[in-house]
Design an enzyme around this catalytic site. Structure first.
Site, PDB file in Angstrom:
ATOM      1  N   LYS A 184     -41.171  88.746 -31.254  1.00 49.42           N
ATOM      2  CA  LYS A 184     -39.660  89.497 -30.156  1.00 49.42           C
ATOM      3  C   LYS A 184     -41.248  90.041 -28.980  1.00 49.42           C
ATOM      4  O   LYS A 184     -41.163  91.378 -28.935  1.00 49.42           O
ATOM      5  CB  LYS A 184     -39.353  90.818 -30.688  1.00 49.42           C
ATOM      6  CG  LYS A 184     -37.628  90.446 -29.462  1.00 49.42           C
ATOM      7  CD  LYS A 184     -38.120  90.436 -27.793  1.00 49.42           C
ATOM      8  CE  LYS A 184     -37.574  92.017 -28.332  1.00 49.42           C
ATOM      9  NZ  LYS A 184     -38.122  92.309 -26.067  1.00 49.42           N
ATOM     10  N   GLU A 188     -46.669 110.351 -19.323  1.00 47.25           N
ATOM     11  CA  GLU A 188     -47.255 108.957 -19.702  1.00 47.25           C
ATOM     12  C   GLU A 188     -46.994 108.369 -18.722  1.00 47.25           C
ATOM     13  O   GLU A 188     -46.517 107.855 -18.207  1.00 47.25           O
ATOM     14  CB  GLU A 188     -47.038 107.665 -20.939  1.00 47.25           C
ATOM     15  CG  GLU A 188     -48.542 106.876 -20.379  1.00 47.25           C
ATOM     16  CD  GLU A 188     -47.861 105.976 -21.625  1.00 47.25           C
ATOM     17  OE1 GLU A 188     -46.662 105.778 -21.729  1.00 47.25           O
ATOM     18  OE2 GLU A 188     -49.105 105.224 -21.855  1.00 47.25           O
ATOM     19  N   GLY A 194     -44.425  99.977 -28.000  1.00 47.87           N
ATOM     20  CA  GLY A 194     -44.085 100.175 -26.594  1.00 47.87           C
ATOM     21  C   GLY A 194     -43.913 101.630 -25.894  1.00 47.87           C
ATOM     22  O   GLY A 194     -44.945 102.460 -27.243  1.00 47.87           O
ATOM     23  N   GLU A 254     -46.073 101.961 -32.220  1.00 47.21           N
ATOM     24  CA  GLU A 254     -47.396 101.879 -32.050  1.00 47.21           C
ATOM     25  C   GLU A 254     -47.404 102.552 -30.562  1.00 47.21           C
ATOM     26  O   GLU A 254     -47.413 101.769 -29.378  1.00 47.21           O
ATOM     27  CB  GLU A 254     -48.980 100.703 -31.617  1.00 47.21           C
ATOM     28  CG  GLU A 254     -49.097 100.348 -33.128  1.00 47.21           C
ATOM     29  CD  GLU A 254     -50.854 101.108 -33.498  1.00 47.21           C
ATOM     30  OE1 GLU A 254     -51.177 101.546 -32.185  1.00 47.21           O
ATOM     31  OE2 GLU A 254     -51.245 100.932 -34.609  1.00 47.21           O
ATOM     32  N   LEU A 255     -47.436 103.727 -29.353  1.00 47.79           N
ATOM     33  CA  LEU A 255     -46.412 104.160 -28.399  1.00 47.79           C
ATOM     34  C   LEU A 255     -47.334 104.770 -26.917  1.00 47.79           C
ATOM     35  O   LEU A 255     -48.623 104.188 -27.948  1.00 47.79           O
ATOM     36  CB  LEU A 255     -45.403 104.818 -28.771  1.00 47.79           C
ATOM     37  CG  LEU A 255     -43.832 104.225 -30.228  1.00 47.79           C
ATOM     38  CD1 LEU A 255     -43.989 105.256 -30.522  1.00 47.79           C
ATOM     39  CD2 LEU A 255     -43.573 102.969 -29.804  1.00 47.79           C
ATOM     40  N   GLY A 313     -34.743  93.388 -29.477  1.00 44.76           N
ATOM     41  CA  GLY A 313     -34.880  94.132 -30.833  1.00 44.76           C
ATOM     42  C   GLY A 313     -35.040  95.127 -31.535  1.00 44.76           C
ATOM     43  O   GLY A 313     -34.756  95.426 -32.660  1.00 44.76           O
ATOM     44  N   CYS A 333     -52.341 101.545 -22.800  1.00 41.91           N
ATOM     45  CA  CYS A 333     -51.722 102.231 -23.901  1.00 41.91           C
ATOM     46  C   CYS A 333     -53.181 103.868 -23.896  1.00 41.91           C
ATOM     47  O   CYS A 333     -52.814 104.850 -24.327  1.00 41.91           O
ATOM     48  CB  CYS A 333     -51.496 101.902 -25.239  1.00 41.91           C
ATOM     49  SG  CYS A 333     -52.734 101.132 -26.084  1.00 41.91           S
ATOM     50  N   THR A 334     -54.266 103.302 -23.502  1.00 41.60           N
ATOM     51  CA  THR A 334     -55.552 103.794 -24.319  1.00 41.60           C
ATOM     52  C   THR A 334     -56.056 104.441 -22.010  1.00 41.60           C
ATOM     53  O   THR A 334     -57.586 104.869 -22.206  1.00 41.60           O
ATOM     54  CB  THR A 334     -56.611 103.536 -24.691  1.00 41.60           C
ATOM     55  OG1 THR A 334     -57.205 101.530 -23.928  1.00 41.60           O
ATOM     56  CG2 THR A 334     -55.978 103.129 -26.345  1.00 41.60           C
ATOM     57  N   ALA A 360     -44.958  94.644 -26.179  1.00 44.59           N
ATOM     58  CA  ALA A 360     -45.036  95.893 -24.608  1.00 44.59           C
ATOM     59  C   ALA A 360     -45.707  94.359 -24.165  1.00 44.59           C
ATOM     60  O   ALA A 360     -46.399  93.770 -24.375  1.00 44.59           O
ATOM     61  CB  ALA A 360     -46.142  97.273 -24.725  1.00 44.59           C
TER      62      ALA A 360
HETATM   63  P1  NAD Z   1     -41.573  99.032 -23.875  1.00 41.71           P
HETATM   64  O1  NAD Z   1     -40.627 100.382 -24.496  1.00 41.71           O
HETATM   65  O2  NAD Z   1     -40.413  98.992 -21.960  1.00 41.71           O
HETATM   66  O3  NAD Z   1     -41.017  97.477 -24.222  1.00 41.71           O
HETATM   67  C1  NAD Z   1     -41.663  97.395 -25.618  1.00 41.71           C
HETATM   68  C2  NAD Z   1     -40.960  96.778 -26.154  1.00 41.71           C
HETATM   69  O4  NAD Z   1     -39.862  96.732 -26.690  1.00 41.71           O
HETATM   70  C3  NAD Z   1     -40.087  95.358 -25.037  1.00 41.71           C
HETATM   71  O5  NAD Z   1     -40.524  94.131 -25.777  1.00 41.71           O
HETATM   72  C4  NAD Z   1     -39.077  95.817 -25.058  1.00 41.71           C
HETATM   73  O6  NAD Z   1     -38.224  94.390 -25.179  1.00 41.71           O
HETATM   74  C5  NAD Z   1     -38.137  96.199 -26.991  1.00 41.71           C
HETATM   75  N1  NAD Z   1     -37.609  97.347 -26.456  1.00 41.71           N
HETATM   76  C6  NAD Z   1     -37.175  98.943 -25.059  1.00 41.71           C
HETATM   77  N2  NAD Z   1     -36.079  99.334 -26.048  1.00 41.71           N
HETATM   78  C7  NAD Z   1     -35.557  98.819 -27.371  1.00 41.71           C
HETATM   79  C8  NAD Z   1     -35.133  99.368 -28.183  1.00 41.71           C
HETATM   80  N3  NAD Z   1     -34.320 100.455 -28.127  1.00 41.71           N
HETATM   81  N4  NAD Z   1     -35.164  98.376 -29.266  1.00 41.71           N
HETATM   82  C9  NAD Z   1     -36.054  98.040 -29.770  1.00 41.71           C
HETATM   83  N5  NAD Z   1     -37.029  97.281 -29.320  1.00 41.71           N
HETATM   84  C10 NAD Z   1     -36.721  97.491 -28.225  1.00 41.71           C
HETATM   85  O7  NAD Z   1     -42.717  99.037 -23.393  1.00 41.71           O
HETATM   86  P2  NAD Z   1     -43.618  98.935 -21.977  1.00 41.71           P
HETATM   87  O8  NAD Z   1     -43.277  98.827 -20.166  1.00 41.71           O
HETATM   88  O9  NAD Z   1     -43.298  96.717 -22.257  1.00 41.71           O
HETATM   89  O10 NAD Z   1     -45.452  98.583 -22.368  1.00 41.71           O
HETATM   90  C11 NAD Z   1     -45.539 100.205 -21.948  1.00 41.71           C
HETATM   91  C12 NAD Z   1     -45.318 101.143 -22.899  1.00 41.71           C
HETATM   92  O11 NAD Z   1     -46.319 100.528 -24.431  1.00 41.71           O
HETATM   93  C13 NAD Z   1     -46.491 102.265 -22.664  1.00 41.71           C
HETATM   94  O12 NAD Z   1     -45.951 103.596 -23.032  1.00 41.71           O
HETATM   95  C14 NAD Z   1     -47.869 102.081 -23.287  1.00 41.71           C
HETATM   96  O13 NAD Z   1     -48.464 103.323 -23.938  1.00 41.71           O
HETATM   97  C15 NAD Z   1     -47.390 101.435 -24.460  1.00 41.71           C
HETATM   98  N6  NAD Z   1     -47.931 100.437 -25.491  1.00 41.71           N
HETATM   99  C16 NAD Z   1     -48.749 100.575 -27.077  1.00 41.71           C
HETATM  100  C17 NAD Z   1     -50.204 100.220 -27.501  1.00 41.71           C
HETATM  101  C18 NAD Z   1     -49.931 101.299 -28.553  1.00 41.71           C
HETATM  102  O14 NAD Z   1     -51.141 100.443 -29.239  1.00 41.71           O
HETATM  103  N7  NAD Z   1     -50.363 103.064 -29.535  1.00 41.71           N
HETATM  104  C19 NAD Z   1     -50.739  99.630 -26.713  1.00 41.71           C
HETATM  105  C20 NAD Z   1     -49.673  98.595 -25.760  1.00 41.71           C
HETATM  106  C21 NAD Z   1     -48.230  99.112 -25.333  1.00 41.71           C
END
Ligand code: NAD
Length: 509
Positions: A184, A396, A240, A262-263, A224, A296-297, A159
């Site tokens: 990626k 969120e 993400g 890890e979402l 991805g 995320c936290t 992310a």
């Molecule tokens: P995002 O879901 O938009 O993107 C994250 C990654 O996933 C990017 O590299 C994106 O290109 C890829 N992606 C998007 N859709 C996809 C699909 N359908 N298939 C495969 N890959 C795909 O997230 P973001 O805006 O970059 O980050 C913010 C989010 O990440 C928040 O929800 C946050 O809580 C979460 N996050 C969680 C943790 C954790 O450890 N739990 C850590 C950091 C961020």
């Protein structure tokens, strides 16, 4: 300043976003231009991967795995140790680039690189401890034990908000375990990814690591998706949004691969009537506005005992009035920008929804304009009094919106803390031992992380990191999270002169 940083990290002009190690392949996909949310200036243009580029990377990684898995784990650990050294040397430049490309404060940018160094140190020790158990066999003259073998290719989808640390949590462990990695990164932070790849390239070249152990595939969500559907990739570790995790989990599950998810989080701090309110203010404000609410936290909800609600919220409002919002590279500022205009719109939309659903604002939000705020990505951290049941509170929003609500009994507070779809981080501020232990008991917090007298954000790498429910269930980083990157094999060896069967089964002929 940016030019100097890029030069020091070996990045100039238009870049290819596809690498199999020291060898950078010409990329054939779309150009991704990285623009800083700090000042809206272009950092670099990166050419993303086409499907053919991606397939070439996977084929190279498959070949590299055949050799890399035979390198002794402590030798792989020694190379990771050298990566840690290289990161120490580049900490200042890489930390600044993280801050400039992502928008987090300089201190947090440096902190993110420090986290990479810490996980390298952890992985070095781990490389001598990839251990299994031995069991006593029920059959005489037999020995039983288990071994852990590498999986093959670890696909890493990351992310924007931790553009480098999350990759290092995965790759350093995956490498000492004997895997090869394909990364990626977020399409919003490609330049920090290039910088990491170059740092590893130099270390790997000096150690004659085969091409294809450290791979980079820059692209948007399509890249991805290629990974999550690819049977050549046994493990996909994806960080993400929950939306993304559901798509990746379904695609990987459909082919019976493994995913480590890890979402999103929706993290709360319970402020008890027995809390140290001075400490609680620091924990709550840092948790809510640090990284502009894009962790995320991040603390999204405060569940406050009714007897201290008025006093505590008054102190919160005062603390918010002292926050300095501006360029995150200026160490006087507490809060930097959101990542882009889409994030600003999501923030504004959530504020409207809070109002429509009955909430009222103790501190109003809004977008800042004028000198220093030209990028249009700087917003005011705000505080809203709400009910936990509002649809918007259950969701969120990745921005500095803090929800406050009252409780009467601890049981009610714990129920509210748990009553959201996500389950990442949680905390209670209390000096009452009974309350603290109840919060940590089986009937307490349902999150992957539960803290006492510490806020929700800022985890150390020594513990396993991750969360439950819609946070995805994955665990990364410390403790025994390494097991996710390996496959377990049970071995039974017969050194007797007969072949007894288990469970006493007779099979004579
Ligand atoms: P995002 O879901 O938009 O993107 C994250 C990654 O996933 C990017 O590299 C994106 O290109 C890829 N992606 C998007 N859709 C996809 C699909 N359908 N298939 C495969 N890959 C795909 O997230 P973001 O805006 O970059 O980050 C913010 C989010 O990440 C928040 O929800 C946050 O809580 C979460 N996050 C969680 C943790 C954790 O450890 N739990 C850590 C950091 C961020």
């Amino acid at each position: 300043m940016v030019e100097d940083i890029l030069k020091a990290l070996g990045i100039q002009g238009e870049q290819s976003g596809v690498s199999t190690g020291a060898y950078w392949l010409p990329a054939h996909g779309a150009i991704i231009t990285s623009v800083s949310p700090v000042d809206d200036k272009k950092i670099a243009a990166v050419k993303g991967a086409s499907r053919e580029d991606y397939d070439q990377v996977v084929a190279t990684a498959q070949e590299a795995f055949k050799e890399w898995r035979h390198w002794p784990a402590p030798k792989r650990g020694e190379i990771v140790r050298q990566i840690g050294e290289a990161l120490r040397q580049h900490k200042e430049h890489l930390g600044k680039l993280v801050s400039y490309e992502m928008g987090k404060s300089l201190q947090e940018g440096y902190g993110e690189v420090q986290e990479m160094i810490d996980i390298c140190d952890f992985a070095v020790g781990l490389s001598r401890q990839l251990h299994g158990l031995t069991m006593h066999s029920e059959r005489p003259g037999h020995r039983m034990y288990e071994q852990w073998h590498p999986l093959g290719i670890t696909g890493i989808i990351s992310a924007f908000n931790f553009p480098v640390a999350v990759w290092s949590w995965n790759s350093m462990l995956a490498w000492v375990c004997g895997n090869v990695c394909i990364w990626k990164p977020s399409e919003k932070t490609p330049v920090t990814a290039l910088a990491c790849q170059r740092i590893v390239d130099t270390v790997f070249a000096a150690n004659k690591v085969p091409e294809g152990v450290c791979n980079l595939v820059i692209g948007d969500r399509d890249a991805g998706e290629w990974m999550s559907h690819d049977t050549r990739i046994p493990l996909v570790s994806a960080t993400g949004s929950t939306r993304m995790g559901k798509a990746v989990g379904a695609a990987v599950g459909q082919r019976l691969g493994r995913s480590l998810l890890e979402l999103g989080g929706n993290n709360a701090i319970i402020i008890s009537q027995d809390a140290d309110l001075d400490m609680s203010i620091i924990g709550a404000v840092f948790g809510a506005v640090g990284t502009a609410g894009q962790r995320c936290t991040s603390t999204r909800r405060l569940i406050i005992h009714e007897s201290v609600y008025d006093a505590f919220t008054a102190r919160l409002v005062k603390a918010y009035s002292q926050l300095r919002i501006g360029n995150p590279l200026d160490q006087h500022n507490h809060v930097g920008p959101l990542i882009d205009k889409a994030a600003v719109n999501a923030y504004l939309d959530s504020i409207e929804q809070v109002k429509a659903q009955g909430g009222s604002f103790l501190v109003e939000g809004g977008v800042l304009s004028g000198a220093g705020y030209e990028s249009g990505c700087y917003v005011k951290p705000c505080i809203a009094a709400v009910e936990n049941t509002y649809a918007i509170v259950q969701h969120e929003t990745f921005a500095p919106i803090l929800y406050v609500m009252k409780y009467k009994t601890l049981a009610e507070a714990i129920a509210m803390q748990n009553d959201v779809p996500q389950g990442l981080s949680s905390a209670i501020m209390t000096l009452n031992l009974r309350e603290a232990e109840q919060f940590l008991s089986h009937a307490g917090s349902d999150c992957g992380i539960a803290n006492v007298n510490i806020g929700t954000s800022g985890a150390e790498i020594g513990g396993a990191f991750g969360g439950e429910k819609e946070t995805g269930g994955g665990r990364e980083s410390g403790s025994d999270a390494w097991r996710a990157y390996m496959r377990r094999q049970t071995n039974t060896i017969n050194y007797s002169t007969s072949l007894p069967l288990a469970q006493g089964i007779k099979f004579d002929f």
